[in-house]
Write an enzyme that holds these catalytic residues in place. Structure first.
Site, PDB file in Angstrom:
ATOM      1  CE  LYS A 238      -3.510   2.449   2.639  1.00  0.00           C
ATOM      2  NZ  LYS A 238      -4.521   2.370   3.693  1.00  0.00           N
TER       3      LYS A 238
ATOM      4  CE  LYS B  93      -5.984   2.048  -0.519  1.00  0.00           C
ATOM      5  NZ  LYS B  93      -6.391   2.190   0.831  1.00  0.00           N
TER       6      LYS B  93
HETATM    7  C1  PBG Z   1      -7.395   3.330   5.704  1.00  0.00           C
HETATM    8  C2  PBG Z   1      -7.679   3.248   4.257  1.00  0.00           C
HETATM    9  C3  PBG Z   1      -7.508   4.223   3.254  1.00  0.00           C
HETATM   10  C4  PBG Z   1      -8.029   3.684   2.078  1.00  0.00           C
HETATM   11  C5  PBG Z   1      -8.447   2.396   2.372  1.00  0.00           C
HETATM   12  N1  PBG Z   1      -8.221   2.144   3.714  1.00  0.00           N
HETATM   13  C6  PBG Z   1      -7.020   5.612   3.349  1.00  0.00           C
HETATM   14  C7  PBG Z   1      -5.641   5.924   3.653  1.00  0.00           C
HETATM   15  O1  PBG Z   1      -4.760   5.069   3.783  1.00  0.00           O
HETATM   16  O2  PBG Z   1      -5.399   7.122   3.805  1.00  0.00           O
HETATM   17  C8  PBG Z   1      -8.113   4.387   0.734  1.00  0.00           C
HETATM   18  C9  PBG Z   1      -9.183   3.901  -0.186  1.00  0.00           C
HETATM   19  C10 PBG Z   1      -9.505   4.807  -1.318  1.00  0.00           C
HETATM   20  O3  PBG Z   1      -8.851   5.839  -1.559  1.00  0.00           O
HETATM   21  O4  PBG Z   1     -10.470   4.496  -2.011  1.00  0.00           O
HETATM   22  N2  PBG Z   1      -6.079   3.273   6.090  1.00  0.00           N
END
Ligand code: PBG
Length: 333
Positions: free
Chosen positions: A203, A256
């Site tokens: 991520k 992601k």
């Molecule tokens: C929580 C999380 C996030 C997303 C999914 N889980 C936000 C982040 O890490 O700031 C992002 C999902 C999206 O942008 O659609 N940590």
């Protein structure tokens, strides 16, 4: 006319266009096929009743109360959607994010309601603290630093609470080191060895999460997430992250965001060959929505091309806000 030139033209051996002549031929040689069962539909759930509040930066997406969420998921299921991932909004945020493991919080109630109404729906829950903490970070904060190990126990508590509510899959998105192992151990100790673990393994610290942070009201109140999420410049490191999560017991791994990271999806698939998800995140959704609204690109073709590219890169599953619309488009053919 020059007879040799004529010969070359009529005896060309390779004519790839022969396979593109008709729709049926194209369908017969198509390498990548999208199906509604590839999609996981992300939904935001909040406490209360009768609520459906549109998210400004993600038109067509809402924060639902549990009763309205059940209706939305019912409609999505009729269109072919088979799985959802839930993000929770707390009634009240605090420094620890304690509603994350509250059995009576919105996500836990939503899981129970959805499994009661649609037993075969695959319900996934996002495990993170940032929606629940007053500072908006994904872990325990001390002296403006996000502490890794003290966060693990809180994440494990949240995962067990979601499993107790009936979640089929839990999906940690916090990017703390060792959280997959900690969650797996806690699930097993509590009798949830059949609950699947899908880790947000690679991520990245991405600008593409902008609209989500409005949706979940989870923007960090100081600093950013670069001390725990990955540097967009790195690719070898993604393989190490995925390897660690697999060693710790992840059943499905995720990359992601998706579109700016198709190379990572391909490398992970080629290296590990495990079930792989990719998150077509909020900013990717909102970009498509915005250009289509301006009439600069065709919405439906763009959506299907984007989702096809993510599958073609190697993802088995796609978390996407387009899930309902794409399922509808596929049904229509
Ligand atoms: C929580 C999380 C996030 C997303 C999914 N889980 C936000 C982040 O890490 O700031 C992002 C999902 C999206 O942008 O659609 N940590």
């Amino acid at each position: 006319m020059n007879p040799v030139a004529n010969l070359l033209r009529t005896h060309q051996t390779h004519r790839p266009r022969r396979l593109r002549r008709t729709a049926t031929l194209r369908e017969m040689v198509r390498e990548t096929v999208l199906q509604p069962s590839d999609f996981i539909y992300p939904l935001f759930v909040q406490p209360g009743q009768g609520l459906k509040q549109e998210i400004g930066a993600m038109p067509g997406n809402y924060r639902w109360s549990v009763d309205r969420l059940v209706e939305e998921v019912g409609a999505a299921r009729e269109e072919g959607v088979k799985s959802v991932i839930l993000f929770g909004l707390p009634a009240k945020k605090d420094a620890q994010g304690s509603e994350a493991w509250d059995d009576e919080a919105a996500v836990q109630m939503a899981v129970r309601a959805l499994k009661r109404s649609y037993p075969e729906l695959v319900v996934i829950t996002d495990i993170c603290l940032c929606e629940y903490t007053s500072h908006g970070h994904c872990g325990v904060v001390e002296h403006q630093e996000v502490l890794n190990d003290p966060t693990l126990e809180l994440l494990a508590r949240a995962a067990v609470s979601h499993a107790r509510a009936g979640a089929d899959v839990v999906a940690p998105s916090d990017m703390m080191d060792g959280r997959v192992g900690a969650i797996r151990e806690a699930l097993d100790e509590n009798g949830f060895d059949q609950v699947t673990l899908m880790s947000y393994a690679a991520k990245y610290a991405s600008a593409f999460y902008g609209p989500f942070r409005e949706a979940a009201d989870s923007a960090p109140q100081f600093g950013d997430r670069r001390a725990y999420q990955m540097d967009p410049a790195n690719s070898d490191e993604a393989l190490r992250e995925v390897g660690l999560d697999l060693d710790e017991g992840a059943d499905i791994v995720m990359v992601k965001p998706a579109l700016a990271y198709l190379d990572i999806i391909r490398r992970v698939k080629d290296t590990y060959g495990v079930p792989l998800a990719a998150y077509n995140v909020s900013g990717e959704f909102s970009m498509v929505h915005a250009v289509a609204e301006r009439g600069w690109m065709e919405r439906e073709r763009t959506i299907l091309e984007v989702l096809t590219s993510i599958r073609r890169a190697g993802a088995d599953l796609i978390l996407t806000y387009h899930a309902r619309e794409a399922a509808r488009l596929l049904k229509r053919g």
